[in-house]
Design an enzyme around this catalytic site. Sequence first.
Site, short mmCIF file in Angstrom:
data_model
loop_
_atom_site.label_atom_id
_atom_site.label_comp_id
_atom_site.label_asym_id
_atom_site.label_seq_id
_atom_site.Cartn_x
_atom_site.Cartn_y
_atom_site.Cartn_z
N SER A 1 15.51 14.66 2.72
CA SER A 1 16.45 13.71 3.32
C SER A 1 15.72 12.57 4.02
O SER A 1 14.73 12.78 4.71
CB SER A 1 17.34 14.43 4.34
N ARG B 1 0.83 -1.21 0.00
CA ARG B 1 0.00 0.00 0.00
C ARG B 1 0.86 1.25 0.00
O ARG B 1 0.52 2.25 -0.63
CB ARG B 1 -0.98 0.02 1.17
N GLU C 1 2.07 1.48 -3.45
CA GLU C 1 0.96 1.96 -4.26
C GLU C 1 0.77 3.47 -4.08
O GLU C 1 0.55 4.20 -5.06
CB GLU C 1 -0.32 1.22 -3.87
#
Length: 156
Positions: free
Chosen positions: A122, A96, A99
């Site tokens: 960073s 997820r 995704e």
Amino acid sequence: MPHAQFDPTARQDLAAAITLAKTRKDLSWQELADAAGLSVAYVTAALLGQHPLPETAARSVAGLLDLDEDAVLLLQTIPTRGSIGGAVPTDPTIYRFYEMLQVYGTTLKALVHEQFGDGIISAINFKLDVKKVADPDGGERAVITLDGKYLPTKPF
């Protein structure tokens, strides 16, 4: 003196042993972080092989988990970072996040560059926080804060 690893195998094996010891002792990541005196996100990442721990933190955690001196030493080494191989992740939770970056990655890039200019966020000078909050529509929501220092690109 700081020491670095160039093969992630030892830290991966230690992460598996730590996870097993944590489970056997019924400890939470937060309890381990409290013993280390550092944030739960940092300590969890360190124990899963992604960051080194300071000696006192490594010893505190090792004491709770009954880890040996080699583990204490290994927890202090600078690891070879990266816990996801080249393939698409198969774990549903990790997928997820993958995704989310597939869907919103270019949006995040566009917004960061529009607001800050050319550069990066960073992952070293970085803070991570995860909170569970009530969803006004019922259930719960996850609030994930990624707080990284902006590093501008410098021409040379």
